[in-house]
Design an enzyme around this catalytic site. Structure first.
Site, PDB file in Angstrom:
ATOM      1  N   CYS A 198     -12.524 -27.934  10.526  1.00 31.85           N
ATOM      2  CA  CYS A 198     -11.278 -27.368   9.974  1.00 31.85           C
ATOM      3  C   CYS A 198     -10.170 -28.400  10.092  1.00 31.85           C
ATOM      4  O   CYS A 198     -10.009 -29.024  11.139  1.00 31.85           O
ATOM      5  CB  CYS A 198     -10.900 -26.103  10.757  1.00 31.85           C
ATOM      6  SG  CYS A 198      -9.384 -25.326  10.168  1.00 31.85           S
ATOM      7  N   HIS A 224      -4.807 -20.440  12.375  1.00 35.61           N
ATOM      8  CA  HIS A 224      -6.155 -20.921  12.037  1.00 35.61           C
ATOM      9  C   HIS A 224      -6.962 -19.859  11.280  1.00 35.61           C
ATOM     10  O   HIS A 224      -7.599 -20.139  10.262  1.00 35.61           O
ATOM     11  CB  HIS A 224      -6.929 -21.339  13.289  1.00 35.61           C
ATOM     12  CG  HIS A 224      -8.393 -21.469  12.996  1.00 35.61           C
ATOM     13  ND1 HIS A 224      -8.940 -22.591  12.385  1.00 35.61           N
ATOM     14  CD2 HIS A 224      -9.414 -20.576  13.132  1.00 35.61           C
ATOM     15  CE1 HIS A 224     -10.240 -22.392  12.176  1.00 35.61           C
ATOM     16  NE2 HIS A 224     -10.554 -21.180  12.612  1.00 35.61           N
ATOM     17  N   ASP A 262      -7.687  -7.436   1.045  1.00 30.80           N
ATOM     18  CA  ASP A 262      -6.702  -7.526   2.136  1.00 30.80           C
ATOM     19  C   ASP A 262      -7.349  -7.010   3.410  1.00 30.80           C
ATOM     20  O   ASP A 262      -8.271  -6.160   3.340  1.00 30.80           O
ATOM     21  CB  ASP A 262      -5.470  -6.655   1.823  1.00 30.80           C
ATOM     22  CG  ASP A 262      -5.683  -5.242   2.355  1.00 30.80           C
ATOM     23  OD1 ASP A 262      -6.330  -4.453   1.645  1.00 30.80           O
ATOM     24  OD2 ASP A 262      -5.245  -4.949   3.492  1.00 30.80           O
ATOM     25  N   GLY A 277     -11.262   4.183  -0.229  1.00 30.63           N
ATOM     26  CA  GLY A 277     -12.246   5.029   0.425  1.00 30.63           C
ATOM     27  C   GLY A 277     -13.411   4.271   1.019  1.00 30.63           C
ATOM     28  O   GLY A 277     -14.434   4.857   1.379  1.00 30.63           O
ATOM     29  N   CYS A 302      -6.907 -27.702   9.801  1.00 32.52           N
ATOM     30  CA  CYS A 302      -5.623 -27.005   9.919  1.00 32.52           C
ATOM     31  C   CYS A 302      -4.832 -27.579  11.088  1.00 32.52           C
ATOM     32  O   CYS A 302      -5.359 -28.276  11.959  1.00 32.52           O
ATOM     33  CB  CYS A 302      -5.849 -25.499  10.096  1.00 32.52           C
ATOM     34  SG  CYS A 302      -6.069 -24.927  11.776  1.00 32.52           S
ATOM     35  N   ASP A 325      -2.684   8.350  -2.513  1.00 33.00           N
ATOM     36  CA  ASP A 325      -4.045   8.901  -2.549  1.00 33.00           C
ATOM     37  C   ASP A 325      -4.450   9.427  -1.185  1.00 33.00           C
ATOM     38  O   ASP A 325      -3.782   9.199  -0.189  1.00 33.00           O
ATOM     39  CB  ASP A 325      -5.026   7.801  -2.983  1.00 33.00           C
ATOM     40  CG  ASP A 325      -5.065   6.649  -1.977  1.00 33.00           C
ATOM     41  OD1 ASP A 325      -4.026   6.415  -1.315  1.00 33.00           O
ATOM     42  OD2 ASP A 325      -6.117   6.004  -1.852  1.00 33.00           O
ATOM     43  N   ASP A 376       0.872  -1.161   0.000  1.00 37.13           N
ATOM     44  CA  ASP A 376       0.000   0.000   0.000  1.00 37.13           C
ATOM     45  C   ASP A 376       0.917   1.221   0.000  1.00 37.13           C
ATOM     46  O   ASP A 376       2.077   1.146   0.379  1.00 37.13           O
ATOM     47  CB  ASP A 376      -0.922  -0.008   1.233  1.00 37.13           C
ATOM     48  CG  ASP A 376      -2.097   0.951   1.039  1.00 37.13           C
ATOM     49  OD1 ASP A 376      -2.998   0.968   1.884  1.00 37.13           O
ATOM     50  OD2 ASP A 376      -2.085   1.703   0.036  1.00 37.13           O
ATOM     51  N   SER A 377       0.356   2.363  -0.440  1.00 36.05           N
ATOM     52  CA  SER A 377       1.217   3.509  -0.797  1.00 36.05           C
ATOM     53  C   SER A 377       1.513   4.441   0.369  1.00 36.05           C
ATOM     54  O   SER A 377       2.322   5.354   0.242  1.00 36.05           O
ATOM     55  CB  SER A 377       0.490   4.347  -1.855  1.00 36.05           C
ATOM     56  OG  SER A 377      -0.755   4.764  -1.291  1.00 36.05           O
ATOM     57  N   GLY A 378       0.845   4.244   1.489  1.00 36.61           N
ATOM     58  CA  GLY A 378       1.051   5.199   2.570  1.00 36.61           C
ATOM     59  C   GLY A 378      -0.088   6.183   2.655  1.00 36.61           C
ATOM     60  O   GLY A 378      -0.267   6.847   3.665  1.00 36.61           O
ATOM     61  N   GLY A 379      -0.900   6.272   1.614  1.00 34.26           N
ATOM     62  CA  GLY A 379      -2.026   7.218   1.615  1.00 34.26           C
ATOM     63  C   GLY A 379      -2.897   7.012   2.829  1.00 34.26           C
ATOM     64  O   GLY A 379      -3.122   7.906   3.620  1.00 34.26           O
ATOM     65  N   PHE A 380      -3.367   5.817   2.995  1.00 32.66           N
ATOM     66  CA  PHE A 380      -4.301   5.504   4.082  1.00 32.66           C
ATOM     67  C   PHE A 380      -3.607   5.642   5.438  1.00 32.66           C
ATOM     68  O   PHE A 380      -4.142   6.218   6.377  1.00 32.66           O
ATOM     69  CB  PHE A 380      -4.811   4.075   3.908  1.00 32.66           C
ATOM     70  CG  PHE A 380      -5.856   3.665   4.908  1.00 32.66           C
ATOM     71  CD1 PHE A 380      -5.512   2.879   6.006  1.00 32.66           C
ATOM     72  CD2 PHE A 380      -7.172   4.065   4.764  1.00 32.66           C
ATOM     73  CE1 PHE A 380      -6.477   2.488   6.928  1.00 32.66           C
ATOM     74  CE2 PHE A 380      -8.140   3.676   5.684  1.00 32.66           C
ATOM     75  CZ  PHE A 380      -7.793   2.887   6.758  1.00 32.66           C
ATOM     76  N   GLN A 396     -11.596   6.717  -5.673  1.00 31.13           N
ATOM     77  CA  GLN A 396     -12.161   7.324  -4.488  1.00 31.13           C
ATOM     78  C   GLN A 396     -13.563   7.844  -4.815  1.00 31.13           C
ATOM     79  O   GLN A 396     -14.185   7.365  -5.768  1.00 31.13           O
ATOM     80  CB  GLN A 396     -11.239   8.455  -3.979  1.00 31.13           C
ATOM     81  CG  GLN A 396      -9.874   7.969  -3.477  1.00 31.13           C
ATOM     82  CD  GLN A 396      -9.953   7.152  -2.205  1.00 31.13           C
ATOM     83  OE1 GLN A 396     -10.985   7.114  -1.526  1.00 31.13           O
ATOM     84  NE2 GLN A 396      -8.869   6.465  -1.863  1.00 31.13           N
ATOM     85  N   CYS A 436      -6.351 -26.919  14.561  1.00 30.32           N
ATOM     86  CA  CYS A 436      -7.575 -27.663  14.888  1.00 30.32           C
ATOM     87  C   CYS A 436      -7.334 -29.165  14.995  1.00 30.32           C
ATOM     88  O   CYS A 436      -8.106 -29.869  15.658  1.00 30.32           O
ATOM     89  CB  CYS A 436      -8.648 -27.369  13.831  1.00 30.32           C
ATOM     90  SG  CYS A 436      -9.144 -25.642  13.883  1.00 30.32           S
TER      91      CYS A 436
HETATM   92  N1  LIG Z   1      -4.049   3.660  -0.193  1.00 32.84           N
HETATM   93  C1  LIG Z   1      -5.232   3.317   0.369  1.00 32.84           C
HETATM   94  N2  LIG Z   1      -5.271   2.322   1.287  1.00 32.84           N
HETATM   95  C2  LIG Z   1      -6.458   2.008   1.890  1.00 32.84           C
HETATM   96  C3  LIG Z   1      -6.470   1.038   2.909  1.00 32.84           C
HETATM   97  C4  LIG Z   1      -7.686   0.751   3.550  1.00 32.84           C
HETATM   98  N3  LIG Z   1      -7.955  -0.067   4.598  1.00 32.84           N
HETATM   99  C5  LIG Z   1      -9.272   0.106   4.821  1.00 32.84           C
HETATM  100  N4  LIG Z   1      -9.959  -0.464   5.811  1.00 32.84           N
HETATM  101  C6  LIG Z   1      -9.285  -1.211   6.846  1.00 32.84           C
HETATM  102  C7  LIG Z   1     -10.265  -1.213   7.961  1.00 32.84           C
HETATM  103  C8  LIG Z   1      -9.753  -1.954   9.127  1.00 32.84           C
HETATM  104  C9  LIG Z   1      -8.813  -1.345   9.959  1.00 32.84           C
HETATM  105  C10 LIG Z   1      -8.395  -2.036  11.118  1.00 32.84           C
HETATM  106  C11 LIG Z   1      -8.941  -3.294  11.395  1.00 32.84           C
HETATM  107  C12 LIG Z   1      -8.533  -4.020  12.630  1.00 32.84           C
HETATM  108  O1  LIG Z   1      -7.653  -3.490  13.365  1.00 32.84           O
HETATM  109  O2  LIG Z   1      -9.078  -5.127  12.857  1.00 32.84           O
HETATM  110  C13 LIG Z   1      -9.873  -3.876  10.538  1.00 32.84           C
HETATM  111  C14 LIG Z   1     -10.290  -3.200   9.397  1.00 32.84           C
HETATM  112  N5  LIG Z   1      -9.852   0.980   3.960  1.00 32.84           N
HETATM  113  C15 LIG Z   1      -8.870   1.403   3.148  1.00 32.84           C
HETATM  114  C16 LIG Z   1      -8.878   2.346   2.126  1.00 32.84           C
HETATM  115  C17 LIG Z   1      -7.657   2.668   1.520  1.00 32.84           C
HETATM  116  C18 LIG Z   1      -7.581   3.701   0.510  1.00 32.84           C
HETATM  117  O3  LIG Z   1      -8.589   4.341   0.141  1.00 32.84           O
HETATM  118  N6  LIG Z   1      -6.368   3.996  -0.012  1.00 32.84           N
HETATM  119 ZN   LIG Z   2      -8.332 -24.583  12.035  1.00 33.94          ZN
END
Ligand SMILES: Nc1nc2cc3nc(NCCc4ccc(C(=O)O)cc4)[nH]c3cc2c(=O)[nH]1
Ligand SMILES: [Zn+2]
Length: 376
Positions: free
Chosen positions: A308, A339, A270, A220, A310, A147, A93-97, A193, A313
């Site tokens: 399961c 698991h 992911d 987004g 695995c 982004d 991932d690019s660092g945006g988020f 977005q 389990c």
């Molecule tokens: N560059 C970029 N990266 C992203 C990563 C993201 N990740 C999410 N959601 C993750 C939500 C999330 C966060 C934490 C946990 C936990 O700790 O369990 C679970 C789900 N939305 C996201 C949107 C973007 C996006 O627009 N741009």
């Molecule tokens: Zn399992």
């Protein structure tokens, strides 16, 4: 071309697609779930264990690795694959988020984002070009554009301005990536977005499709919005993206959202969810969520998930896992992580075979019933 998406089949029941994504580090069966290894490790798992459970690609983070240990060290190590001993595909991932979710006192300018490190508060600046260079040093097979991921809800005008800047940033990153010849071995994805506004999603998708990226992320989303909003944005956005390229929905890792996303045409997912909840003793099983820390499992000597096969389990009981997690024993979080990842990777394997046999809706109904999702 660094990657090639091969369409295998479209499910007659749903429109979901089965495919193969060819990358410099191997082929990925889609739809796929990607375990998250933020700091160049999927927490507590060895690469061999990840490969054993069928993990075909993992995700890592530009922002985190730039700060620690530093992309220069990883570059000198020969890139992330060598550094972490993982020879299959890696997506970064690019660092945006992360910039928007981890650090405070950030200032968004046309040239990039000024912010403070979440580690030591030092002043930092990240631009689209910088995010491309860091991902080049990491050597990931699939890179993300830089982004801004606005929250939901957010003002229409804010989201419009933000997506227009994100499109300008995407163009700058792509130009930089191609000018440096990095597109030969690394595929850069555009990130759509537009928040919860259909017309803005259309504008963002059109901008990015016109730039002809090798793949597209839907960004987004999974930022706290109700799931029906997310599904509506997917139904609106996916048809605007080219069929012959992969679609990646960022931040989704719950069983129901994975299945709903596949039905709407998503190829890649992911999320930190399965590995994060495992570390506090919450597991995903064929009978729904099992919080193995719960006292009721104190004398329960049956496997975590009877359906399961695995390693966890087959060899350990709920009582033992509860004991380890309560005692903060490292083996505990290793066994629950193993698991949870196995469970999601197996779910995606079952989804792929349901698509092959044109029975994804039947599979969804049966899975939702056993997981306890059909109760309203
Ligand atoms: N560059 C970029 N990266 C992203 C990563 C993201 N990740 C999410 N959601 C993750 C939500 C999330 C966060 C934490 C946990 C936990 O700790 O369990 C679970 C789900 N939305 C996201 C949107 C973007 C996006 O627009 N741009
Ligand atoms: Zn399992």
């Amino acid at each position: 071309m660094a990657i090639r998406y091969e369409h295998i089949k479209t499910c007659k029941q749903t429109g979901a697609r089965l495919g193969k994504l060819h990358t410099p580090h191997g082929v990925i069966d889609t739809p796929i779930f990607m375990p998250v290894g933020t700091l160049a490790t999927v927490k507590s798992m060895t690469p061999e264990e990840l490969a054993d459970i069928g993990s075909q690609i993992i995700l890592s983070n530009t922002y985190h690795l730039w700060l620690r240990p530093g992309n220069d060290i990883i570059r000198e190590a020969g890139g992330l694959h060598k550094f972490m001993n993982w020879d299959r595909p890696i997506l970064t991932d690019s660092g945006g988020f992360q910039v928007f979710s981890l650090s405070d006192s950030r200032e968004i300018k046309e040239e990039g984002v000024h912010f403070r490190s979440h580690l030591d508060g030092s002043k930092l600046f990240l631009s689209p070009e910088g995010a491309m260079d860091i991902q080049h040093d990491l050597g990931s097979d699939i890179m993300m554009s830089f982004d801004e991921c606005p929250p939901i809800p957010a003002e229409y005008d804010y989201v419009k301005d933000s997506l227009e800047r994100t499109s300008r940033w995407a163009e700058r990153g792509l130009e930089h990536h191609i000018k440096k010849g990095h597109d030969k071995h690394q595929a850069l994805f555009g990130i759509v977005q537009g928040g919860e506004y259909e017309d803005l999603r259309t504008q963002s998708a059109k901008d990015l499709v016109s730039m002809d990226f090798p793949g597209y992320s839907i960004g987004g989303l999974s930022v706290g919005e109700p799931k029906p909003v997310m599904y509506r944005m997917l139904e609106h956005t996916i048809p605007l993206l080219p069929e012959n390229k992969p679609r990646y929905l960022m931040g989704i890792g719950s069983p129901d959202a994975l299945i709903e996303g596949v039905i709407r045409g998503v190829d890649m997912f992911d999320c930190v969810l399965p590995t994060r909840i495992a570390r506090n003793g919450t597991t995903m099983t064929s009978q729904g969520r099992v919080v193995v820390k719960n006292k009721k499992f104190e004398r329960d000597f049956t496997p975590l998930d009877p359906n399961c096969d695995c390693y966890t389990c087959k060899n350990y009981s709920k009582a033992y896992l509860r004991h380890l997690i309560k005692a903060n024993e490292i083996l505990g979080l290793r066994l629950t992580t193993y698991h949870n990842l196995y469970f999601l990777l197996k779910l995606m394997e079952d989804v792929r075979s349901a698509i092959l046999n044109d029975r994804l809706l039947d599979f969804k109904e049966a899975f939702f019933d056993s997981y306890g999702l059909n109760v309203n």
